[in-house]
Design a protein around this motif. Sequence first.
Motif, mmCIF file in Angstrom:
data_model
loop_
_atom_site.group_PDB
_atom_site.id
_atom_site.type_symbol
_atom_site.label_atom_id
_atom_site.label_comp_id
_atom_site.label_asym_id
_atom_site.label_seq_id
_atom_site.Cartn_x
_atom_site.Cartn_y
_atom_site.Cartn_z
ATOM 1 N N ASP A 113 -11.768 9.629 -0.299
ATOM 2 C CA ASP A 113 -12.085 8.461 0.524
ATOM 3 C C ASP A 113 -11.423 8.549 1.895
ATOM 4 O O ASP A 113 -12.011 8.143 2.908
ATOM 5 C CB ASP A 113 -11.650 7.186 -0.193
ATOM 6 C CG ASP A 113 -12.443 6.941 -1.470
ATOM 7 O OD1 ASP A 113 -11.970 6.154 -2.321
ATOM 8 O OD2 ASP A 113 -13.543 7.543 -1.614
ATOM 9 N N ALA A 114 -10.208 9.075 1.937
ATOM 10 C CA ALA A 114 -9.513 9.225 3.219
ATOM 11 C C ALA A 114 -10.211 10.252 4.101
ATOM 12 O O ALA A 114 -10.297 10.086 5.323
ATOM 13 C CB ALA A 114 -8.062 9.631 2.970
ATOM 14 N N ILE A 115 -10.720 11.316 3.482
ATOM 15 C CA ILE A 115 -11.463 12.339 4.227
ATOM 16 C C ILE A 115 -12.719 11.722 4.836
ATOM 17 O O ILE A 115 -13.049 11.969 6.007
ATOM 18 C CB ILE A 115 -11.810 13.524 3.306
ATOM 19 C CG1 ILE A 115 -10.553 14.351 3.015
ATOM 20 C CG2 ILE A 115 -12.893 14.399 3.934
ATOM 21 C CD1 ILE A 115 -10.758 15.447 1.984
ATOM 22 N N ARG A 116 -13.422 10.935 4.050
ATOM 23 C CA ARG A 116 -14.634 10.268 4.553
ATOM 24 C C ARG A 116 -14.287 9.326 5.705
ATOM 25 O O ARG A 116 -14.984 9.307 6.739
ATOM 26 C CB ARG A 116 -15.311 9.500 3.430
ATOM 27 C CG ARG A 116 -15.956 10.374 2.365
ATOM 28 C CD ARG A 116 -16.526 9.507 1.232
ATOM 29 N NE ARG A 116 -17.217 10.286 0.212
ATOM 30 C CZ ARG A 116 -17.707 9.784 -0.894
ATOM 31 N NH1 ARG A 116 -17.584 8.469 -1.148
ATOM 32 N NH2 ARG A 116 -18.319 10.558 -1.770
ATOM 33 N N ALA B 75 1.029 6.372 -3.985
ATOM 34 C CA ALA B 75 1.863 5.570 -4.881
ATOM 35 C C ALA B 75 2.294 4.268 -4.219
ATOM 36 O O ALA B 75 2.506 3.252 -4.909
ATOM 37 C CB ALA B 75 3.086 6.376 -5.313
ATOM 38 N N ALA B 76 2.414 4.281 -2.899
ATOM 39 C CA ALA B 76 2.826 3.077 -2.168
ATOM 40 C C ALA B 76 1.684 2.085 -1.989
ATOM 41 O O ALA B 76 1.885 1.002 -1.441
ATOM 42 C CB ALA B 76 3.402 3.474 -0.813
ATOM 43 N N GLY B 77 0.483 2.467 -2.430
ATOM 44 C CA GLY B 77 -0.653 1.565 -2.334
ATOM 45 C C GLY B 77 -1.343 1.572 -0.986
ATOM 46 O O GLY B 77 -2.107 0.643 -0.656
ATOM 47 N N THR B 78 -1.096 2.602 -0.181
ATOM 48 C CA THR B 78 -1.723 2.703 1.143
ATOM 49 C C THR B 78 -3.226 2.915 1.002
ATOM 50 O O THR B 78 -3.668 3.758 0.219
ATOM 51 C CB THR B 78 -1.114 3.876 1.928
ATOM 52 O OG1 THR B 78 0.311 3.738 1.934
ATOM 53 C CG2 THR B 78 -1.640 3.908 3.355
ATOM 54 N N GLU B 79 -4.012 2.180 1.740
ATOM 55 C CA GLU B 79 -5.469 2.275 1.658
ATOM 56 C C GLU B 79 -5.961 3.603 2.249
ATOM 57 O O GLU B 79 -5.402 4.088 3.242
ATOM 58 C CB GLU B 79 -6.124 1.107 2.385
ATOM 59 C CG GLU B 79 -5.920 -0.247 1.736
ATOM 60 C CD GLU B 79 -6.587 -0.317 0.385
ATOM 61 O OE1 GLU B 79 -6.017 -0.949 -0.518
ATOM 62 O OE2 GLU B 79 -7.683 0.278 0.234
ATOM 63 N N PRO B 80 -7.037 4.181 1.673
ATOM 64 C CA PRO B 80 -7.579 5.441 2.218
ATOM 65 C C PRO B 80 -8.003 5.337 3.678
ATOM 66 O O PRO B 80 -7.933 6.335 4.408
ATOM 67 C CB PRO B 80 -8.784 5.720 1.311
ATOM 68 C CG PRO B 80 -8.464 5.015 0.041
ATOM 69 C CD PRO B 80 -7.723 3.768 0.445
ATOM 70 N N VAL C 66 -4.915 10.555 -6.882
ATOM 71 C CA VAL C 66 -4.828 11.248 -5.593
ATOM 72 C C VAL C 66 -6.165 11.858 -5.190
ATOM 73 O O VAL C 66 -6.565 11.798 -4.024
ATOM 74 C CB VAL C 66 -3.722 12.324 -5.620
ATOM 75 C CG1 VAL C 66 -3.854 13.265 -4.408
ATOM 76 C CG2 VAL C 66 -2.348 11.671 -5.617
ATOM 77 N N ALA C 67 -6.883 12.454 -6.139
ATOM 78 C CA ALA C 67 -8.138 13.124 -5.799
ATOM 79 C C ALA C 67 -9.137 12.163 -5.170
ATOM 80 O O ALA C 67 -9.706 12.441 -4.103
ATOM 81 C CB ALA C 67 -8.742 13.783 -7.038
ATOM 82 N N ASP D 267 -4.674 10.160 8.889
ATOM 83 C CA ASP D 267 -3.913 11.201 9.584
ATOM 84 C C ASP D 267 -3.567 12.352 8.639
ATOM 85 O O ASP D 267 -3.604 13.529 9.027
ATOM 86 C CB ASP D 267 -2.634 10.620 10.175
ATOM 87 C CG ASP D 267 -2.887 9.724 11.379
ATOM 88 O OD1 ASP D 267 -1.949 8.995 11.790
ATOM 89 O OD2 ASP D 267 -4.026 9.765 11.916
ATOM 90 N N MET D 268 -3.249 12.019 7.388
ATOM 91 C CA MET D 268 -2.942 13.081 6.438
ATOM 92 C C MET D 268 -4.192 13.833 6.001
ATOM 93 O O MET D 268 -4.134 15.033 5.710
ATOM 94 C CB MET D 268 -2.203 12.505 5.223
ATOM 95 C CG MET D 268 -0.781 12.059 5.546
ATOM 96 S SD MET D 268 0.298 12.097 4.099
ATOM 97 C CE MET D 268 0.419 13.859 3.800
#
Length: 254
Positions: free
Chosen positions: A242-245, A179-184, A236-237, A191-192
């Motif tokens: 993208d964050a996992i990648r 929601a804060a617009g943090t990039e993946p 979120v999904a 880290d998450m």
Amino acid sequence: MSYSVGQVAGFAGVTVRTLHHYDEIGLLVPSERNHAGHRRYSEQDLDRLQQVLFYRELGFPLDEVQTLLDDPQTDPRAHLKRQHDVLVARIERLQKMADAVEHAMEAQKMGIQLTPEERFEVFGDKDPEQYAEEAEQRWGGTEAYAESQRRAATYSKADWARMKEEVDDWGTRYAALVAAGTEPASDEAMDMAEEHRLHVTRWFFEVPYEMHICFGDMYVADERFKAYYDSMGEGVAEHLRDAIRANAARHQEA
């Protein structure tokens, strides 16, 4: 050949007191008694005891068992047929229950929060047999799947509650990050994503980065997982995928 009450109790896995009770109520009266008045059981008595124990295991009251066994119109094969039919029906019900438990375990493992309806009609109107086949195709036969089931079988109610608290806490924090617009590809998001990977590793099975990437893709491709993660917050999904990648690439470069 005849057998003593102690021998028969040993054969059948019942107590001597149980056999005495069966004799007293006329359910299983031994064919003989020796000169000292002790009970002696014939082969026919053992056959009847087997039928009694079959029916008892199936939940029939003893008085009904006696009525069934003493019916002159019913032969032994009919008893076996009736017992077989009841057992087959029970096995089918138990298999459906086992499938439902496996589905719930999969949901816990993959982070799905089942609705009350889904707890009883697993994943909506989808055929449980089809889902069982799907789960088997995806994970069945793998070491990860076997390890997951082994660990899950040891967890107490408190363990499941603690696991859920961790999932809820992670979900709240990740949704706020999105929601804060943090990039993946940011450190915070990666880290998450790593925390997500370690959570599954800690509770269920080792998750290599290649597998984690597959999970991330599935969270978007499978509408059930996508609905779950997007229920935390819009987008979120896909963000998590993208964050996992990005996290996997970061660790491969390290």
